[in-house]
Design an enzyme around this catalytic site. Structure first.
Site, short mmCIF file in Angstrom:
data_model
loop_
_atom_site.label_atom_id
_atom_site.label_comp_id
_atom_site.label_asym_id
_atom_site.label_seq_id
_atom_site.Cartn_x
_atom_site.Cartn_y
_atom_site.Cartn_z
N CYS A 135 18.68 25.92 -14.39
CA CYS A 135 18.41 24.65 -15.07
C CYS A 135 18.34 23.54 -14.04
O CYS A 135 17.67 22.54 -14.23
CB CYS A 135 19.49 24.37 -16.10
SG CYS A 135 21.13 24.44 -15.38
N LYS A 154 28.24 35.29 -28.49
CA LYS A 154 26.97 36.01 -28.66
C LYS A 154 26.20 35.90 -27.35
O LYS A 154 25.61 34.88 -27.04
CB LYS A 154 26.14 35.41 -29.80
CG LYS A 154 25.05 36.36 -30.26
CD LYS A 154 23.70 35.71 -30.48
CE LYS A 154 22.88 35.42 -29.28
NZ LYS A 154 22.39 36.54 -28.47
N GLU A 195 24.26 22.27 -23.64
CA GLU A 195 23.65 22.01 -22.33
C GLU A 195 22.28 22.69 -22.32
O GLU A 195 22.18 23.89 -22.58
CB GLU A 195 24.55 22.54 -21.21
CG GLU A 195 25.81 21.72 -21.06
CD GLU A 195 25.54 20.23 -20.96
OE1 GLU A 195 24.72 19.83 -20.11
OE2 GLU A 195 26.10 19.46 -21.76
N GLU A 242 9.31 22.30 -18.79
CA GLU A 242 10.16 23.24 -18.04
C GLU A 242 9.46 24.60 -17.97
O GLU A 242 9.11 25.17 -19.01
CB GLU A 242 11.52 23.39 -18.71
CG GLU A 242 12.46 24.24 -17.86
CD GLU A 242 13.84 24.45 -18.48
OE1 GLU A 242 13.93 24.80 -19.66
OE2 GLU A 242 14.84 24.29 -17.73
P1 NAP Z 1 17.42 30.42 -24.81
O1 NAP Z 1 16.22 31.21 -25.08
O2 NAP Z 1 17.57 29.09 -25.46
O3 NAP Z 1 18.66 31.36 -25.21
C1 NAP Z 1 20.00 30.92 -25.02
C2 NAP Z 1 20.89 31.66 -26.00
O4 NAP Z 1 20.57 31.25 -27.33
C3 NAP Z 1 20.73 33.17 -25.96
O5 NAP Z 1 22.00 33.77 -26.10
C4 NAP Z 1 19.87 33.44 -27.17
O6 NAP Z 1 20.01 34.73 -27.71
C5 NAP Z 1 20.41 32.40 -28.14
N1 NAP Z 1 19.54 32.11 -29.27
C6 NAP Z 1 18.20 32.25 -29.38
N2 NAP Z 1 17.78 31.83 -30.60
C7 NAP Z 1 18.89 31.42 -31.27
C8 NAP Z 1 19.12 30.86 -32.56
N3 NAP Z 1 18.14 30.66 -33.44
N4 NAP Z 1 20.39 30.55 -32.91
C9 NAP Z 1 21.41 30.74 -32.06
N5 NAP Z 1 21.25 31.26 -30.81
C10 NAP Z 1 20.00 31.58 -30.42
O7 NAP Z 1 17.62 30.17 -23.24
P2 NAP Z 1 17.61 31.24 -22.06
O8 NAP Z 1 16.22 31.70 -21.83
O9 NAP Z 1 18.67 32.24 -22.26
O10 NAP Z 1 18.06 30.33 -20.83
C11 NAP Z 1 17.20 29.48 -20.15
C12 NAP Z 1 17.36 28.05 -20.60
O11 NAP Z 1 18.72 27.65 -20.44
C13 NAP Z 1 16.55 27.07 -19.77
O12 NAP Z 1 15.99 26.10 -20.62
C14 NAP Z 1 17.60 26.44 -18.86
O13 NAP Z 1 17.26 25.16 -18.37
C15 NAP Z 1 18.78 26.40 -19.77
N6 NAP Z 1 20.04 26.31 -19.03
C16 NAP Z 1 20.70 25.11 -19.04
C17 NAP Z 1 21.88 24.97 -18.32
C18 NAP Z 1 22.62 23.66 -18.30
O14 NAP Z 1 23.78 23.64 -17.87
N7 NAP Z 1 22.02 22.57 -18.74
C19 NAP Z 1 22.37 26.06 -17.60
C20 NAP Z 1 21.67 27.27 -17.62
C21 NAP Z 1 20.51 27.38 -18.35
P3 NAP Z 1 18.86 35.85 -27.51
O15 NAP Z 1 18.85 36.15 -26.06
O16 NAP Z 1 19.33 36.97 -28.36
O17 NAP Z 1 17.58 35.22 -27.99
#
Ligand code: NAP
Length: 521
Positions: free
Chosen positions: A325, A210, A291, A421
């Protein structure tokens, strides 16, 4: 056991140097080709079948808000259920393929990506606002994951030495888990989506992917490359749709065996909680590889090379608009060099060019969407009260979600700007009395992803190696840009489960071990 495959030792994919005319010309051509492909409609893919639904998901260019990058049919809970069932069916045959066949699929995918790397990079420029260099690095990292995990699977396929027992023949082999749900973020739309997907399939699992609603086209392009490489129908099912609408169903489905997630702390924790509940008909304990976020610090010591520290902090804080991140969001600076550092930093940050990243000279493009822009600008207002605005602080005009690179100094270590963050181009600068206090401040958040220390003092570096509690610690260099194989990546505490993507332990998260013992005469 399978026939041995002779592969050269793993090496990282070289990055393109866009100062040279040839890569520059090829990237220009790719941008033009992709421009002509913008706005197309795509179906979601279950069992190899393209499915169209009335409910659509539009992906926009964040640098040009009204430019549609692609239009996707959106999954609903019924289709999400179907995707899991199809993956479950495909598992019966895919799990019985050899490690060699699966490794070959990844190696073929790497070839396809390498052959068209500027084409894939160009999609990232349009869909998520990456600069040329950042987009090229994202494709290179995806190729690295393919090459690295192919080799890793072949290594894990070899028999593991066990303690000999007289009268017994014993062996252990790794087998896949089952159906995985892969949920990636938008910020590494190919490398993270591709990394988690390829780790899943090379180990013999089948998945439902997804993608993020902000980057469905780049994910689809990767999926197409897998298909071209020979991926059988149903092994990877591509399911764009809103996380909040289909996420819970995918996570709680009784046939889901594991979830590989990368994204925010909030969503990761929710997935972890839901996965811990047993659904009716479920016969296993689900595994969660999560992650999550970061609040990463660079310590600038009194004995640092200030020029190098300014460069490292600038690139780590503002590369890809601070939307990594691993981005540096806190510079913790010894009071003896604090003023000198800030002066140099201000001058350096003010040289950064912000604009449409289709222009090769732009270092900083837009932030991902209107919601992110609003939230980042709100943080800047908080920061102006908690500290002192040094440079930036506003949104330049233009048809994109642009924000100036922003530095806020004199931020107290417990301030919101120092703890939460932000995920945008905002750097908090914090003053420390000495190196020991700098280390204490560096460890004072709930996260523990990346960090760096700039000092010429070896004793201090050794102390930091012991005490700076992060999954990826760097000395006298930037805190972003982890390389597959060289810097296995993953964080502590609320940064996630420390999966160490791109490392030798990673594939074990997608496998379970079976021990077979036979009594022999
Ligand atoms: P996000 O808002 O948490 O979304 C990540 C994924 O989760 C998206 O595909 C999103 O889909 C999905 N999602 C949202 N609500 C969900 C639910 N209730 N159940 C299942 N899936 C759901 O994060 P983002 O804005 O895409 O990315 C930024 C974040 O990722 C930051 O916090 C960053 O630090 C972190 N990150 C961490 C790493 C690491 O390796 N630690 C690497 C990269 C990024 P939708 O888009 O459809 O909402």
């Amino acid at each position: 056991m399978q026939p041995a495959m002779q592969l050269a030792e793993f090496k990282n994919e070289p990055l393109s140097d866009f100062n040279h005319p040839e890569p520059r010309r090829r990237m220009q051509e790719a941008l033009e080709q992709v421009r002509q492909e913008l706005g197309r409609e795509y179906g979601l893919v279950i069992g190899g079948e393209r499915i169209t639904t009335p409910d659509k998901l539009k992906s926009f260019n964040p640098a040009q808000k009204d430019q549609v990058v692609g239009v996707f049919s959106k999954a609903d809970p019924e289709l999400a259920d179907r995707a899991i069932r199809v993956a479950d069916e495909a598992f019966k045959t895919w799990s019985r393929t050899t490690a060699l066949e699966r490794a070959e699929l990844l190696l073929e995918t790497a070839k396809i990506l390498r052959h068209r790397k500027y084409y894939y990079a160009a999609w990232m420029v349009y869909e998520v606002g990456k600069s040329w260099g950042e987009a090229d690095a994202d494709v290179a990292e995806t190729i690295d994951f393919a090459e690295f995990y192919a080799r890793e699977m072949l290594r894990l396929d070899k028999p593991l030495p066990l303690t000999p027992v007289p009268g017994e023949k014993n062996y252990l082999r790794y087998i896949p888990l089952g159906v995985g749900v892969v949920i990636p973020p938008w910020n590494f739309p190919m490398a993270i989506l591709g990394g988690m997907t390829m780790a899943s399939v090379v180990t013999g699992n089948t998945v439902v992917v997804k993608p993020s609603s902000d980057s469905p086209v780049v994910g689809y392009k990767f999926f197409e490359a897998l298909e071209q490489a020979g991926l059988p129908a149903g092994v990877v099912n591509y399911l764009p749709g809103s996380g909040s609408q289909v996420g819970d169903l995918l996570v709680t489905h009784p046939r889901t065996r594991y979830i590989a997630f990368t994204g925010s702390k909030e969503v990761g924790l929710r997935i972890n909680e839901l996965a811990a509940k047993t659904s009716p008909g479920q016969i296993w304990v689900k595994r969660v590889v999560a992650e999550m976020g970061g609040k990463d610090s660079i310590i600038v010591d009194s004995e640092a090379d200030l020029g190098a520290a300014v460069e490292g902090v600038t690139v780590s804080a503002f590369g890809f608009q601070g939307q990594k991140c691993s981005a540096c969001s806190r510079a913790i600076v010894d009071e003896k060099v604090y003023d000198a550092f800030l002066e140099k930093l201000k001058a350096r940050v003010e040289q950064i060019k912000v604009g449409n990243p289709a222009d090769p000279d732009v270092f900083m493009g837009p932030v991902i969407n209107a919601g992110a822009k609003k939230s980042i600008l709100e943080y800047i207002e908080v920061g102006k009260k908690e500290g002192r605005l040094v440079t930036g602080g506003s949104a330049p005009d233009g048809n994109g979600h642009f924000i100036q690179p922003t530095v806020i100094a004199d931020v107290p270590p417990q301030a919101r700007l120092a703890q939460e963050e932000i995920f945008g181009p905002v750097l908090a600068v914090i003053k420390a009395r000495n190196f020991d206090e700098a280390l204490e401040i560096a460890n004072n958040t709930e996260y523990g992803l990346t960090g760096a220390v700039y000092t010429k003092n070896r004793h201090k570096l050794e102390k930091a190696a012991e005490l700076f509690h992060v999954g990826n610690l760097y000395f006298n260099r930037k805190c972003t840009g982890a390389l597959v194989g060289a810097h296995p990546f993953g964080g502590f505490n609320m940064s996630g489960t420390d999966s160490k993507a791109g490392g030798h332990d990673y594939l074990l998260l997608f496998l379970q071990a079976k021990t077979v013992s036979e009594k022999v005469a």
